[in-house]
Design an enzyme around this catalytic site. Structure first.
Site, PDB file in Angstrom:
ATOM      1  N   SER A  33       1.439   5.188  10.932  1.00 56.44           N
ATOM      2  CA  SER A  33       1.571   6.665  10.741  1.00 56.44           C
ATOM      3  C   SER A  33       0.318   7.290  11.517  1.00 56.44           C
ATOM      4  O   SER A  33      -0.583   6.913  11.851  1.00 56.44           O
ATOM      5  CB  SER A  33       1.053   6.670   9.284  1.00 56.44           C
ATOM      6  OG  SER A  33       1.487   8.175   8.973  1.00 56.44           O
ATOM      7  N   GLU A  34       0.883   8.498  12.171  1.00 55.84           N
ATOM      8  CA  GLU A  34       0.023   9.029  13.038  1.00 55.84           C
ATOM      9  C   GLU A  34      -1.505   9.425  12.614  1.00 55.84           C
ATOM     10  O   GLU A  34      -2.623   9.514  13.304  1.00 55.84           O
ATOM     11  CB  GLU A  34       0.634  10.336  13.730  1.00 55.84           C
ATOM     12  CG  GLU A  34       0.733  11.291  12.913  1.00 55.84           C
ATOM     13  CD  GLU A  34       1.602  12.622  13.076  1.00 55.84           C
ATOM     14  OE1 GLU A  34       2.359  12.383  14.058  1.00 55.84           O
ATOM     15  OE2 GLU A  34       1.479  13.627  12.480  1.00 55.84           O
TER      16      GLU A  34
END
Lengths: 223, 223
Positions: free
Chosen positions: B48-49
Site C-alpha cells: 500500500s502506497e
C-alpha cells in the site's frame, strides 16, 4: 546538555513566521499533527503555504487552520477526500491556491531538499499535464522530467515516541511522510505520544535520528 | 448479454492471473476487490502506497486502528512478515520497479497503452492525482480493471485518450466485463471474450482496432 523537549505548545510553535512554508505529516488523519495545527491558529502565523498529502477533512486540524484563513497555498497530491469541505469551499471561492504534485514526486522532492540534492529526473508525470513545461531528458530510453527540491521553513510531524535528543519512532502507517519531512525543514517540531529516556529507544529502532529534529513536545492523543 | 461479468467476477478473473510470490499494489476502489479472490494456494504480498507491505484484510469490527489504513484511508491489518516504512521508501519500491504488478481503474485507455485515470475535462472540482502517476510508470506490469464502456455506453478503449493522461504506454493488459485484451506493439489483441457477444459487437463497443488471432471464452464462477 542537549534537550529538545519543550513543555508548552507555545514554546513548540514559537518563531513560526508569516509566509512560512510548512510541511505537515500525515496521510488522511493517520500521522497528522492535529493538535499542533490547531495551536498554530492561536500562534497567529498567516499567509502560509502548506505541503501535505491531503488538504484536511472535517473542521479540525489542517481544515481548522484553513478555515481560520491562514493558508494561501496548498501543495499536495490529493486534496479531495471524504469531508474535505473547507478546502473545497476555499478553492471554489478562489481563496486558496493549489499545486498538485504526484505523491512519490512530492515525497522525493522533500527528500532531495533534506539530502542536499539539487533535483532529480523521474519518469513520473512525463508526457502528462503535470509534467508539461518541465525540463525533460531521455534516460535509458525512457522520458524523465526534472523535479526540484521542496524545502520547508517548518515541519510539523506526528511521531509515536521521542527522547531529549529528538530521536523518533512512529506507529504503523502513521509513519508515512514524517521521516522525510523531518529532514526537509529548517525547523522540525515533533508531536509525540510518549517521551523516553535516552537509550530507551533501541538505536536499531530509531526511525528519525535526532539530528533532523529541533523540538519534541508530548501531547495527549487527540480525538 | 447476460454472460457479461459483474465487478466481482472481473476481480476474480484478474486474481487468477497473479503469480505466486508477486508483490502487488491494488489501486483505490474497484481494484481493491481483487484481493478477495486470490487462489488459496498462492502467497501474494500486497503493497500500500502509504507505507505497508504484507497488507491484510479488513479488521473485525471494533479492531480498527486509525494508524493502520490503506491508500483509500480505510482500516486494514498487517500480516505476519509485514513491514511499515516511509513514503519515500514506499515510492522507491513503486518507481524503482520492485512491484511485479499494479491493478488500476481507468477512465480511458488508448491502443498504445496510455492510461487516463486521474482527471476528466470537468474542472468544477479541484484535481488530485495521488500516487497514480508513480504507480503507472513504476510497476513492472500494469493491469487495468474497468467496465468496457462508460455508463452511457461510450467506449473507454480508444485510439487516443481525450482525458488528461496518467502515463504514456504503461498499460499491459485490460480486463473488462466483456473481454481480456493485451496491449501489444502490434495493437490491441483480444485474448478472451464472453460467449454471447460477437467479435463484431465487441469491436463496435471499442474505439480502436481489435486483433483476434485466437480468442478464448471469458468466464468466471457465479459471484
Amino acid at each position: 546538555m542537549i534537550d529538545k523537549r519543550v513543555d508548552t505548545i507555545d514554546a513548540a510553535l514559537s518563531g513560526i513566521e508569516d509566509g512560512s512554508t510548512i510541511l505537515v505529516s500525515g496521510f488522511g488523519n493517520a500521522g497528522s499533527p492535529i493538535r499542533l495545527l490547531e495551536a498554530l491558529i492561536d500562534q497567529g502565523a498567516a499567509n502560509l503555504t502548506i505541503v501535505s498529502n491531503n488538504a484536511g477533512e472535517g473542521e479540525f486540524g489542517l481544515a481548522a487552520l484553513m478555515k481560520a484563513g491562514r493558508v494561501t497555498k496548498v501543495i499536495c497530491s490529493y486534496p479531495r477526500s471524504a469531508g474535505s469541505i473547507i478546502f473545497e469551499e476555499l478553492y471554489d471561492q478562489g481563496k486558496i491556491e493549489l499545486e498538485v504534485v504526484p505523491q512519490g514526486t512530492l515525497s522525493e522532492r522533500m527528500r532531495a531538499a533534506g539530502a542536499g540534492i539539487g533535483g532529480f529526473f523521474t519518469p513520473t508525470s512525463a508526457g502528462t499535464l503535470l509534467g508539461a513545461n518541465k525540463e525533460t531528458r531521455e534516460i535509458e530510453g525512457k522520458l524523465h522530467v526534472l523535479e526540484t527540491p521542496l524545502k520547508g521553513d517548518v515541519a510539523l510531524v506526528k511521531a509515536d515516541a521521542g527522547d531529549r535528543w529528538g530521536n523518533l519512532t512512529y506507529n504503523k502507517s502513521a509513519r508515512n511522510f514524517g521521516p522525510t519531512m523531518a529532514m526537509a525543514a529548517k525547523l522540525t517540531i515533533a508531536e509525540v505520544k510518549t517521551i523516553k529516556e535516552l537509550g530507551e529507544i533501541s538505536p536499531e529502532h530509531v526511525v528519525t535520528p535526532g539530528i533532523f529534529v529541533d523540538r519534541v513536545i508530548k501531547l495527549r492523543e487527540e480525538r | 448479454m447476460n454472460t457479461a461479468l459483474n465487478r466481482k467476477q472481473i476481480a476474480w478473473r484478474i486474481a487468477q492471473e497473479i503469480k505466486e510470490g508477486s508483490y502487488v499494489n491494488l489501486g483505490i476502489g474497484m481494484p481493491e476487490m481483487v484481493a478477495n479472490y486470490i487462489p488459496k494456494d498462492r502467497e501474494i504480498v500486497f503493497h500500500s502506497e502509504n507505507g505497508l507491505l504484507g497488507m491484510g484484510p479488513t479488521p473485525d469490527k471494533g479492531q480498527e486502528d486509525g494508524d493502520l489504513i490503506n491508500a483509500g484511508k480505510k482500516p486494514v491489518t498487517l500480516l505476519e512478515g509485514g513491514s511499515y516504512f516511509s513514503h519515500t521508501d514506499s515510492f522507491a519500491m513503486i518507481r524503482g520497479g520492485h512491484l511485479d504488478l499494479c491493478v488500476l481503474g481507468a477512465f480511458q485507455i488508448s491502443e498504445s497503452g496510455d492510461l487516463a485515470n486521474w482527471a476528466t475535462l470537468n474542472n468544477s472540482k479541484p484535481p488530485g492525482v495521488g500516487g497514480a502517476m508513480d504507480l503507472a510508470v513504476g510497476a513492472r506490469q500494469v493491469f487495468v480493471m474497468t467496465e468496457h464502456c462508460t455508463k452511457d455506453g461510450q467506449p473507454k478503449i480508444m485510439e487516443h485518450c481525450s482525458y488528461p493522461l496518467t502515463g504514456t504506454g504503461v498499460v499491459n493488459k485490460i480486463f473488462t466485463d466483456l473481454a481480456v485484451i493485451d496491449v501489444t506493439e502490434e495493437g490491441l489483441v483480444v485474448r478472451e471474450k464472453v460467449v454471447d457477444i460477437t467479435l463484431g459487437e465487441l469491436q463496435n463497443k471499442t474505439a480502436a482496432a481489435l486483433f483476434e488471432p485466437k480468442v478464448c471464452e471469458l468466464r468466471a464462477p457465479i459471484l
